[in-house]
Design a protein around this motif. Sequence first.
Motif, mmCIF file in Angstrom:
data_model
loop_
_atom_site.group_PDB
_atom_site.id
_atom_site.type_symbol
_atom_site.label_atom_id
_atom_site.label_comp_id
_atom_site.label_asym_id
_atom_site.label_seq_id
_atom_site.Cartn_x
_atom_site.Cartn_y
_atom_site.Cartn_z
ATOM 1 N N ARG A 1 0.833 -1.208 0.000
ATOM 2 C CA ARG A 1 0.000 0.000 0.000
ATOM 3 C C ARG A 1 0.868 1.260 0.000
ATOM 4 O O ARG A 1 0.637 2.187 -0.771
ATOM 5 C CB ARG A 1 -0.924 -0.009 1.220
ATOM 6 N N GLU A 2 1.852 1.283 0.860
ATOM 7 C CA GLU A 2 2.669 2.486 1.016
ATOM 8 C C GLU A 2 3.655 2.686 -0.135
ATOM 9 O O GLU A 2 3.925 3.815 -0.543
ATOM 10 C CB GLU A 2 3.422 2.420 2.348
ATOM 11 N N GLU A 3 4.190 1.584 -0.671
ATOM 12 C CA GLU A 3 5.233 1.690 -1.692
ATOM 13 C C GLU A 3 4.695 1.670 -3.118
ATOM 14 O O GLU A 3 5.307 2.254 -4.020
ATOM 15 C CB GLU A 3 6.241 0.553 -1.517
ATOM 16 N N ARG A 4 3.531 1.003 -3.336
ATOM 17 C CA ARG A 4 3.054 0.815 -4.710
ATOM 18 C C ARG A 4 1.653 1.381 -4.961
ATOM 19 O O ARG A 4 1.373 1.893 -6.037
ATOM 20 C CB ARG A 4 3.028 -0.688 -5.045
ATOM 21 N N PHE A 5 0.782 1.272 -3.961
ATOM 22 C CA PHE A 5 -0.634 1.536 -4.184
ATOM 23 C C PHE A 5 -1.049 2.989 -3.926
ATOM 24 O O PHE A 5 -1.775 3.590 -4.709
ATOM 25 C CB PHE A 5 -1.461 0.592 -3.304
ATOM 26 N N TYR A 6 -0.578 3.573 -2.837
ATOM 27 C CA TYR A 6 -0.992 4.927 -2.465
ATOM 28 C C TYR A 6 -0.120 5.968 -3.165
ATOM 29 O O TYR A 6 0.758 6.590 -2.555
ATOM 30 C CB TYR A 6 -0.913 5.125 -0.951
ATOM 31 N N THR A 7 -0.354 6.175 -4.460
ATOM 32 C CA THR A 7 0.406 7.173 -5.216
ATOM 33 C C THR A 7 -0.556 8.026 -6.036
ATOM 34 O O THR A 7 -1.679 7.616 -6.329
ATOM 35 C CB THR A 7 1.418 6.515 -6.176
ATOM 36 N N GLU A 8 -0.096 9.202 -6.432
ATOM 37 C CA GLU A 8 -0.930 10.087 -7.244
ATOM 38 C C GLU A 8 -1.201 9.481 -8.616
ATOM 39 O O GLU A 8 -2.303 9.608 -9.154
ATOM 40 C CB GLU A 8 -0.246 11.445 -7.385
ATOM 41 N N ASP A 9 -0.205 8.818 -9.192
ATOM 42 C CA ASP A 9 -0.391 8.184 -10.507
ATOM 43 C C ASP A 9 -1.452 7.086 -10.433
ATOM 44 O O ASP A 9 -2.268 6.935 -11.352
ATOM 45 C CB ASP A 9 0.928 7.601 -11.016
ATOM 46 N N MET A 10 -1.440 6.314 -9.353
ATOM 47 C CA MET A 10 -2.452 5.271 -9.188
ATOM 48 C C MET A 10 -3.833 5.890 -9.018
ATOM 49 O O MET A 10 -4.827 5.387 -9.563
ATOM 50 C CB MET A 10 -2.119 4.389 -7.992
ATOM 51 N N GLU A 11 -3.917 6.981 -8.274
ATOM 52 C CA GLU A 11 -5.206 7.643 -8.072
ATOM 53 C C GLU A 11 -5.793 8.100 -9.409
ATOM 54 O O GLU A 11 -6.977 7.897 -9.688
ATOM 55 C CB GLU A 11 -5.054 8.831 -7.131
ATOM 56 N N ARG A 12 -4.953 8.709 -10.239
ATOM 57 C CA ARG A 12 -5.420 9.175 -11.548
ATOM 58 C C ARG A 12 -5.868 8.000 -12.422
ATOM 59 O O ARG A 12 -6.876 8.078 -13.120
ATOM 60 C CB ARG A 12 -4.311 9.969 -12.248
ATOM 61 N N THR A 13 -5.118 6.907 -12.380
ATOM 62 C CA THR A 13 -5.442 5.748 -13.209
ATOM 63 C C THR A 13 -6.719 5.066 -12.747
ATOM 64 O O THR A 13 -7.553 4.660 -13.560
ATOM 65 C CB THR A 13 -4.268 4.737 -13.203
ATOM 66 N N VAL A 14 -6.881 4.937 -11.439
ATOM 67 C CA VAL A 14 -8.104 4.332 -10.899
ATOM 68 C C VAL A 14 -9.315 5.174 -11.285
ATOM 69 O O VAL A 14 -10.354 4.634 -11.687
ATOM 70 C CB VAL A 14 -8.017 4.173 -9.367
ATOM 71 N N LYS A 15 -9.208 6.494 -11.190
ATOM 72 C CA LYS A 15 -10.321 7.376 -11.553
ATOM 73 C C LYS A 15 -10.694 7.203 -13.024
ATOM 74 O O LYS A 15 -11.874 7.302 -13.384
ATOM 75 C CB LYS A 15 -9.952 8.840 -11.270
ATOM 76 N N ARG B 1 8.376 -1.900 -13.059
ATOM 77 C CA ARG B 1 7.509 -0.876 -13.649
ATOM 78 C C ARG B 1 6.649 -0.210 -12.580
ATOM 79 O O ARG B 1 6.311 -0.845 -11.577
ATOM 80 C CB ARG B 1 6.573 -1.494 -14.697
ATOM 81 N N PRO B 2 6.266 1.045 -12.808
ATOM 82 C CA PRO B 2 5.366 1.713 -11.865
ATOM 83 C C PRO B 2 4.037 0.957 -11.773
ATOM 84 O O PRO B 2 3.576 0.370 -12.755
ATOM 85 C CB PRO B 2 5.164 3.103 -12.479
ATOM 86 N N MET B 3 3.414 1.001 -10.601
ATOM 87 C CA MET B 3 2.174 0.272 -10.369
ATOM 88 C C MET B 3 1.067 0.707 -11.326
ATOM 89 O O MET B 3 0.308 -0.117 -11.832
ATOM 90 C CB MET B 3 1.735 0.486 -8.912
ATOM 91 N N HIS B 4 0.953 2.004 -11.601
ATOM 92 C CA HIS B 4 -0.152 2.480 -12.430
ATOM 93 C C HIS B 4 -0.069 1.953 -13.859
ATOM 94 O O HIS B 4 -1.094 1.714 -14.497
ATOM 95 C CB HIS B 4 -0.221 4.016 -12.419
ATOM 96 N N GLU B 5 1.144 1.724 -14.367
ATOM 97 C CA GLU B 5 1.300 1.170 -15.711
ATOM 98 C C GLU B 5 0.817 -0.275 -15.760
ATOM 99 O O GLU B 5 0.108 -0.680 -16.691
ATOM 100 C CB GLU B 5 2.764 1.254 -16.157
ATOM 101 N N LYS B 6 1.190 -1.060 -14.764
ATOM 102 C CA LYS B 6 0.756 -2.459 -14.721
ATOM 103 C C LYS B 6 -0.748 -2.555 -14.491
ATOM 104 O O LYS B 6 -1.422 -3.419 -15.071
ATOM 105 C CB LYS B 6 1.508 -3.215 -13.622
#
Length: 218
Positions: free
Chosen positions: A18-32, A171-176
Motif C-alpha cells: 500500500r505504502e510503496e506501490r498503491f498509495y500514489t498520485e499516478d495510481m489515483e489518476r489511473t483508478v479514476k 515498472r510503476p504500479m499504475h502502468e501495470k
Amino acid sequence: HIMLHIPKEAIIDPDEFREERFYTEDMERTVKKYQKDLGEVYKHYSCLNPVQGKPKFGIDEIVQLFQDASMLGNHISSRELRLVFFKSRMTVKDEVVHRSKFTSLSWWEFIEALSRLADCTSLPTDEDLEQIAAQSMMDFELKLDKLVDPEKKAKLRQRRNSAGMMTPKSRPMHEKFETFVGCMMGRLGVHYKGRLRAGGLSFVPKYLTQEQISLFAY
C-alpha cells in the motif's frame, strides 16, 4: 521453528504494498480513469450471491470473475488469487459481529486486490505492444497468436522476472494496473459478448472491437 518453514508470502506485511506501490498520485489518476467501468463489474459480481438480500463480494465472487475472464490458471494462479484476496482486506474489529466485512471486499479493497494481482501477473510492456503494432491488450493477444517468428513469439510470451508476489518490480504500479485492467475487461467483453447486462457496461469499443469478440475462443 514454525516461522522458519512457512511460505514467505504468509508473512508479507500488507501495508508495504500500500505504502510503496498503491498509495500514489499516478495510481489515483489511473483508478479514476476506470472507476466507473470497474464499478459496474464490482456491482455485477457483488449481486451474484446476495446474503439476506444484500450484495457481497467474497472469495467465490472474485474466483467467478476471473474464471469468466479466462485468466484463472492462465494469468493468475488460484493460490495467488486467494492470497491477494486476504491481503487486500482491512482489519475487522470483531470478526463474528462483522462477519460480512470479514469475508468480503469493499469497493476500495476490490481495487486494491486488482492492483495486487496486476503487480504479480506477467504483463507485456508498452514496448512489447509496439513490437507487433498492437493497439490494445486484446489486439496484442490476437497478433501474438498469429506471429510467424517463433523466436519473437516465445520471447514475448516469456514470463517476466517481475511476475510474482515476492519479486522486485521493474515498472510503476499504475502502468501495470492499466494493462491488467485492459486485459481483464477485454476478456470479460468476450465472455459477455460485448455488454455486461442489457443497458449496462459496454466493453466495445473501449476494450475490444466487435470483430475481436468473434475471433476469441475462451
